[in-house]
Structures are given as C-alpha cells and as structure tokens.
Write an enzyme that holds these catalytic residues in place. Structure first.
Site, short mmCIF file in Angstrom:
data_model
loop_
_atom_site.label_atom_id
_atom_site.label_comp_id
_atom_site.label_asym_id
_atom_site.label_seq_id
_atom_site.Cartn_x
_atom_site.Cartn_y
_atom_site.Cartn_z
N SER A 82 -32.02 -15.95 -12.95
CA SER A 82 -32.31 -17.18 -13.67
C SER A 82 -33.57 -16.96 -14.51
O SER A 82 -34.60 -16.55 -13.99
CB SER A 82 -32.53 -18.30 -12.65
N LYS A 120 -28.78 -16.25 -16.51
CA LYS A 120 -28.75 -17.72 -16.64
C LYS A 120 -30.01 -18.14 -17.38
O LYS A 120 -31.11 -17.76 -16.99
CB LYS A 120 -28.68 -18.34 -15.25
N LEU A 121 -29.83 -18.91 -18.45
CA LEU A 121 -30.98 -19.39 -19.21
C LEU A 121 -31.23 -20.84 -18.90
O LEU A 121 -30.31 -21.67 -18.92
CB LEU A 121 -30.71 -19.29 -20.72
N LYS A 122 -32.48 -21.16 -18.65
CA LYS A 122 -32.86 -22.56 -18.52
C LYS A 122 -32.93 -23.14 -19.93
O LYS A 122 -33.50 -22.51 -20.83
CB LYS A 122 -34.23 -22.65 -17.85
N ASP A 165 -28.53 -23.63 -17.71
CA ASP A 165 -28.84 -24.67 -16.73
C ASP A 165 -29.83 -25.65 -17.35
O ASP A 165 -30.93 -25.26 -17.73
CB ASP A 165 -29.44 -24.03 -15.47
N ASN A 182 -30.83 -28.63 -15.81
CA ASN A 182 -31.58 -29.44 -14.83
C ASN A 182 -31.75 -30.88 -15.29
O ASN A 182 -32.87 -31.42 -15.30
CB ASN A 182 -32.95 -28.80 -14.53
N GLU A 221 -24.69 -25.81 -16.48
CA GLU A 221 -25.04 -26.38 -15.18
C GLU A 221 -25.84 -27.68 -15.38
O GLU A 221 -26.82 -27.71 -16.13
CB GLU A 221 -25.88 -25.32 -14.45
N ASP A 227 -24.86 -28.98 -9.99
CA ASP A 227 -25.82 -28.45 -9.01
C ASP A 227 -26.43 -29.66 -8.29
O ASP A 227 -25.95 -30.07 -7.22
CB ASP A 227 -26.88 -27.61 -9.76
N LYS A 259 -25.86 -24.67 -2.84
CA LYS A 259 -27.19 -24.37 -2.30
C LYS A 259 -27.25 -25.01 -0.93
O LYS A 259 -27.13 -26.24 -0.81
CB LYS A 259 -28.29 -25.00 -3.16
N GLY A 278 -30.07 -20.65 -6.16
CA GLY A 278 -31.32 -20.16 -5.57
C GLY A 278 -32.42 -21.19 -5.75
O GLY A 278 -32.34 -22.05 -6.63
#
Ligand code: SMG
Ligand code: MG
Length: 370
Positions: free
Chosen positions: A135, A161-163, A189, A191, A214, A239, A263, A291
């Site tokens: 990540s 995986k890119l935020k 992702d 968030n 995500e 997630d 998770k 994670g």
C-alpha cells in the site's frame, strides 16, 4: 481454559517513512498489544486500532478503556471454552470489534501454542506462502511517488495499491500505470474520501485497468457503493463498511462489493474473518487480506489468514521493512513477492519482550479477576 491476567502494552514504533492517506499523515505506529497469561500458557494479540478515530470510530485509548471497563472481566471471571467462546462472551458490548479481536487473537495464540497447532492449520490454510502487495501512501508529488513505487517493484511486490483522494487520483494513477505497464496489478483506496457527486469523475479511473477501487464512500453508505458499481467498470471493493459476515453478504447481494477486503480486526476477530472468507468463497466473491500497519504479531496472523483458498488477490501483507526498521518479532522478509506462512504453534512468531519494554509508552496495565 482459565485466564489469570490480561496485560495491555502500549508501544510506539517509528515508521521508516510517513504514511499519508485521505484522512491524515502517520509518522509512527502507536499500537496496543494484549498479553494473556492462562493456565495453558501465554499468548499475544495485536490491536489494529489507530491512535486517532480517523480510519474507524475505534482508537487506541478507547480500546484500552473498553477492555479495562467491560471486556476483561467477562473473560477473567471464570473458565472459558477457549478462543471460540470469546466472541459470544463479549457480545454484551456493542461494537468495539478491534478491541474484541485483539483479545480473541491473544487467547487463540495461547490455546494453539498449548495444542501445538499453527494459526494457518487452525484456519484451514491451503498454501505455504502468500502473494504480497504493498500500500503506497499519498506523496508530495508524482516523481516522489514514482520513486517509491519503483522501490517496491524492485523488491518484488506483486501488486501496488495507491491511496487516493480528491485532487490526488487520476494523475498519480496514470503515472503509476505507465510505470507498471499494461499487465501490472494496480488498485486504489480512497478511505471514504468521495461522495456520489463524484461518480462521473471516478468513472475516469476505468481507463487505467484497475483491479478494484476500495471504499470510495463513507462506511454507512453501502447503497451508494451499489450505485457506483453499476456506473463504473472498475470493481468496487468495500473495506471500512464490512464489519460482520452478514454485512458482507448483504453488501454482496446489493451489488455494492464484488471483491471483499477482509481485516480480522475490523470484523471482530480471526474466527469471524474465517467465517467471512467462507461466505465469500461460497458466493464466488474473491477476497484479499487487508493490513493495518501490523507488527510481526498481527502480520503473522494475517499471513496465515491470507493462505486460505478464497484469498486469490495479493494482500496488504507487505514485509516488516515496509513500515519498520526493526520488528517486534522475527521480521517478515519478502521472497519473490511472497511471505512464508508461519508453521510454529500459535502465531508461530516470538515476541521480543525486551523490545516491548524498550518501546513502551507507559507501564503495562495488568487486569486480573476482581
Ligand atoms: O498494513 O500495509 C498496511 C496498510 C494497508 O492501506 C492500508 N491500510 O484502508 O486499507 C486501508 C488502510 C488502513 C490503514 S490506514 C492507517
Ligand atoms: Mg482500505
């Protein structure tokens, strides 16, 4: 099994580089560890809650408080039927899944060490190594991002995986897609940083052949994710929203998630995570292991979980050195983009108790039966 004491350790570990997400920047990992002392031996569990309630409503001080005020006594009061009894005994407290998961993990570790069984065998692992992704946080600029991604490619990670967040999405994703080439596994992702007003914008991500996007919207808005999933080609993966197996099944049936990030901490424990994996496998829904910047304790358990047959996508199960110069256990070292599933009893790793003492942010809290 009888639990004599539950010890809560609060540890601070510096990160090798800052980790930025849509909700903030982290430069260290402040982690709560649970050490249980039982009549069959000791066990360790790691709590995934962050220091602030930004990823989830749970956070370290709240975890500590709910364990001290409510959860610990329910486990200390008398003999319990092993780790499988933990979730039912703690059901009287609403939510607080990360706190419950850490307690269950410690008790499971003690139980399986006594039985000579590894987490992997207990869960039903079918592989001895797992494919690893990494990540990548939000960067100050594109060249810095590409340097970091190149480092991970060189190390052998199988998926990036890119935020992302509004203002940091199409451009970095395009640049990393160029770097990886057409076949490279890439996902993003958010968030929870977007809203339904962003659907047309998010549709532009379809150009980059992503494995998945995500959690673009807030955790309660499962219906909004179903709307997005119908509007874009990129698979939507939840997630934060997925807090129980029944929520996962409901989200799958609504068409809100076609892939699930599992998770254990977020769903209340590894045993619930294994049930969720089963429910997804039955429905043909691929899963992968998320994670939470775990130390070797949580990482060992995650790698065991990721070895189950439905975990068909590389997880956020990176090597110890992705986050830490020194780990609390023997380090997890990447080999050809994979990590070995520990085979020893319990988590299969040894907690370096001297480091737990050295890195303590305060004296451990020791809870015993009242
Ligand atoms: O352990 O490599 C890891 C972290 C992976 O990106 C990661 N986790 O939303 O999936 C997620 C985030 C949550 C943690 S941010 C503090
Ligand atoms: Mg996520």
């Amino acid at each position: 099994m009888r639990i004599h004491a539950i010890e809560l350790h609060r540890i601070g570990m510096p990160l090798v580089r800052p980790f930025e997400t849509s909700f903030g920047v982290q430069t260290s990992r402040e982690v709560l560890l649970v050490h249980v002392r039982t009549d069959v031996g000791d066990g360790w569990g790691e709590c995934v809650a962050g220091v602030d309630p930004f990823y989830s409503s749970e956070y370290v001080s709240a975890v500590e408080d709910v364990i001290r005020s409510y959860l610990a006594q329910a486990l200390l009061a008398g003999p319990i039927g092993g780790a499988a009894a933990v979730a039912p005994l703690l059901r009287f407290v609403v939510g607080h899944r990360m706190a419950k998961a850490a307690l269950e993990a410690a008790i499971l570790d003690a139980q399986l060490r006594a039985d000579g069984v590894s987490f992997g065998s207990h869960f039903g692992a079918t592989r001895d190594r797992v494919d690893c992704g990494v990540s990548v946080g939000i960067s100050p600029n594109i060249p810095t991002l590409l340097d970091e991604v190149q480092t991970y490619i060189d190390q052998g990670y199988k998926r990036i995986k890119l935020k992302i967040k509004p203002g940091w999405d199409l451009e970095p994703v395009a640049a990393v897609r160029d770097l990886l080439g057409a076949g490279g596994l890439l996902q993003v992702d958010a968030n929870t940083a977007y809203t339904l007003d962003d659907v047309a914008h998010l549709r532009e991500l379809d150009a980059f052949e992503l494995l998945l996007i995500e959690q673009p919207f807030v955790e309660e808005d499962i219906g909004a994710h179903a709307v997005l999933a119908r509007a874009i080609e990129t698979p939507v993966c939840l997630d934060e929203s997925i807090v129980t197996t029944s929520v996962a099944v409901d989200a799958i049936e609504q068409g809100a998630t076609s892939i699930v990030n599992i998770k254990a901490g977020r769903v209340g424990g590894y045993l619930e995570a294994v049930r969720m994996h089963g429910a997804c496998l039955t429905r043909g829904i691929p899963v992968w292991c998320g994670g939470m910047l775990e130390t070797g304790i949580g990482r060992a358990a995650n790698v065991a979980l990721a070895a189950l047959p439905g975990f068909t996508l590389p997880g956020d199960t990176s090597a110890s050195d992705r986050y830490f110069a020194e780990d609390l256990t023997e380090p997890f070292v990447l080999e050809e983009g994979t990590l070995p599933v520990p085979t020893g009893p319990g988590t299969g790793v040894t907690v370096r108790e001297a480091l737990v003492r050295d890195w303590a942010l305060r004296d451990p809290l020791v809870l015993r039966a009242r």
